[in-house]
Design an enzyme around this catalytic site. Sequence first.
Site, short mmCIF file in Angstrom:
data_model
loop_
_atom_site.label_atom_id
_atom_site.label_comp_id
_atom_site.label_asym_id
_atom_site.label_seq_id
_atom_site.Cartn_x
_atom_site.Cartn_y
_atom_site.Cartn_z
CG ASP A 130 -2.19 0.87 0.94
OD1 ASP A 130 -2.14 1.73 0.03
OD2 ASP A 130 -3.20 0.72 1.64
C1 NOJ Z 1 -3.98 3.98 0.18
C2 NOJ Z 1 -5.18 3.09 0.31
O1 NOJ Z 1 -5.13 2.37 1.51
C3 NOJ Z 1 -5.33 2.12 -0.84
O2 NOJ Z 1 -6.55 1.45 -0.72
C4 NOJ Z 1 -5.20 2.83 -2.15
O3 NOJ Z 1 -5.41 1.94 -3.21
C5 NOJ Z 1 -3.84 3.49 -2.22
N1 NOJ Z 1 -3.72 4.45 -1.16
C6 NOJ Z 1 -3.58 4.16 -3.56
O4 NOJ Z 1 -4.34 5.29 -3.69
#
Ligand code: NOJ
Length: 746
Positions: free
Chosen positions: A281
Amino acid sequence: MKIKILTSIVGLWLLASCAAGLSDSQDLQEQKIRQIISEMTLDEKIGQMQQSNDGFFGDDEATKQAIRDGKVGSFLNMVGAERIAEFQRVALEESKHGIPLLFGRDVIHGFRTIFPIPLGIASSWEPDLAQEAMRVSAVEASSMGINWTFAPMMDVTWDPRWGRIAESCGEDPLLASKFAVAMVKGFQGDLNDPTAVAACAKHFVGYGMSEAGRDYNTTYIPEPLLRNVHLRPFKAAADAGVLTFMSAFNDLNGVPTSGNEFTLKHILRDEWGYKGMVVSDWASIEEMIAHGFAADKKQAAEISVKAGVDMEMASTCYADNLKQLIKEGVISEDLVDNHVANILRVKMEMGLFDKPYDNHVSTDTILAPSHLKVSRELARKSMVLLKNNDNTLPISKNIRSLAVIGPLADAARDQLGTWIFDGNGDDSTTPKEAFGEILGNRMNYSSGLEYSRDKSTKGFAKAISAAQNSDAILIFAGEEAILSGEANARGIIDLPGIQTELITELKKTGKPLILVVMAGRPLGIGAEMDMADAVLYAWHPGTMAGPAIADLVFGDFSPSGKLPVTFVKGAGQIPFYYYRKNTGRPATENDVVYIDDIPRDSKQLSLGFKSMHIDYGITPLLPFGYGLSYTEFKYDNLKLSSKEMSTDGAITLSADIRNIGNYEAEEIVQLYIHDKVGSITRPIKELKGFEKINLKPGDVKNVSFELKAEDLQFYNGDDYIIEPGDFEVWIGPNSDEGLKGSFVLK
Ligand code: NOJ
């Protein structure tokens, strides 16, 4: 149209593999991958493992140079169809190995055509329709050059405080698994097609259990709960061919999930044999420093690369440190090669080496009428009728006048919900617009409050007078999109601001009061439900909120949604989920003592020594699976094909469902079991199947479910087992009611 010319390396490789007589396409693919890797420098390999945000390398010229130099394997948040096509052209034609790029984006519940939030989608209990919606999303997103979405989110959660409950499919592992698979299929479609968008199973794993619903927080999940609940949608998605996984932010049992060898290596790769790729993530590798699990970026890189994260999103622990770690002998280049192989495999499965990269770039698919039609249908089916005293709903289109009130009645952007990077409020049809279109000047609109948290009563007088001058009141209350979603946790889950006061004032007019709640979470709306004559829970319904709500309010369709999550009475009741355990001292309604009934001078030591709250009692506000209809269904005639099941066998369970009301409507028929005694304690109920049926008034349908012994399997701390014993079973309209039977597993 530009056609990508295969590089000479690939051509040579194809010749070589044909000569070697290889027929299996997967073998060919693996050889092709290894061939490319063998020709890459270490820097280029590490470059493939980097996913950067748009603009990370500077302006577009600098970005192109970074692509030519092999410094990046994927971008996220890049926008502009022509721009993306040009970057892909550079990757394919001007970088040394012609390796295409993955362009990732959060296409969560729609691209431009926005569908209900995932929790609303799950309320439809119609995975096929979710699949169709995600196909629409993929068609729109791919037309803008996106070939990878960070969806579906399949975190199971019991916690309405957690803002990301909006992005979830609720509390049940079976329901979440069915939707996870459907959405993966919808996004990915046919991988050879230019509209295919790689899906991402996120967030691996346990993120939905963040302490107190505070986002990014600690999770403690014992292995039986992890396996019996939280891992299940991920396993289902892996089996369905999801191309990528995302490691999560949370610390799971003391080990952050983006550096967790147990989940990423032992379970995902070794146990499940997953061959796709894992992306971290956003900066979740670097965040292991803040977790106190790595001293610095170098150690963070070491931990994650060893645990099994292939690609790093946004931060640069890998880019800055992997080379040095290899030099020092801390990790091997083979390990890096394996990670790169996982990345290249996804790019090949997607056909990106060979696909024309800009032949599908077009904007004419965006917001196509057929897309809006799916959005309207799904929105309609996502809404749950929670109360309908004296058939307050539906109301006649010939009504003399209708008051449309409330801060969410004309909230074009907010009705779209959280996580809509590309959604646009201007595309929305709001309830005010839809009802105005139908009723003309028979609609008396007055917002009452400007927004949900508005504390000013200055709009009350006009709203009350609109209500007084109307035959019925439709009040749109709830939360704006910003109050749910990532990082947007609430400790109090009631209606924000003074919306309750507004509802109280409207109630005093004595007019029929219909409450429509638009929110990203199950709110504690007990007091408001008591005041309203009818309550429709609409979640954040998306672009077509207005027409979909009008479809239901005027009775063109009957509501059919059912709750994918238990509604609690207030935050103090959390967690309260339907598959809880019985405890050693379960209370019945008769055991409950309420706080106001306790004598002031009570000398009792306890109020009955039972597991309960003396204020909430023992029941939630509304149970999982609950939802009313304009008609009434009668469940009858439960039949089991046998009262015994062998541990490798199956039985069939069936019941007759009859529409005894006056409306044609859909019903979601649910199958639950209770494993009465286990080698570890078992939940009081578990959903094992569901089916949506449509019945005309007077019609009856026999609904049957096959229940296999393997459906009764669970992980008991040592192993997955199918354990003989007594089972109770129900076929019913929700997790609280139903026809009850029993069988023995032998
Ligand atoms: C953080 C989030 O937790 C995740 O779900 C998302 O896909 C990413 N950022 C990218 O934006």
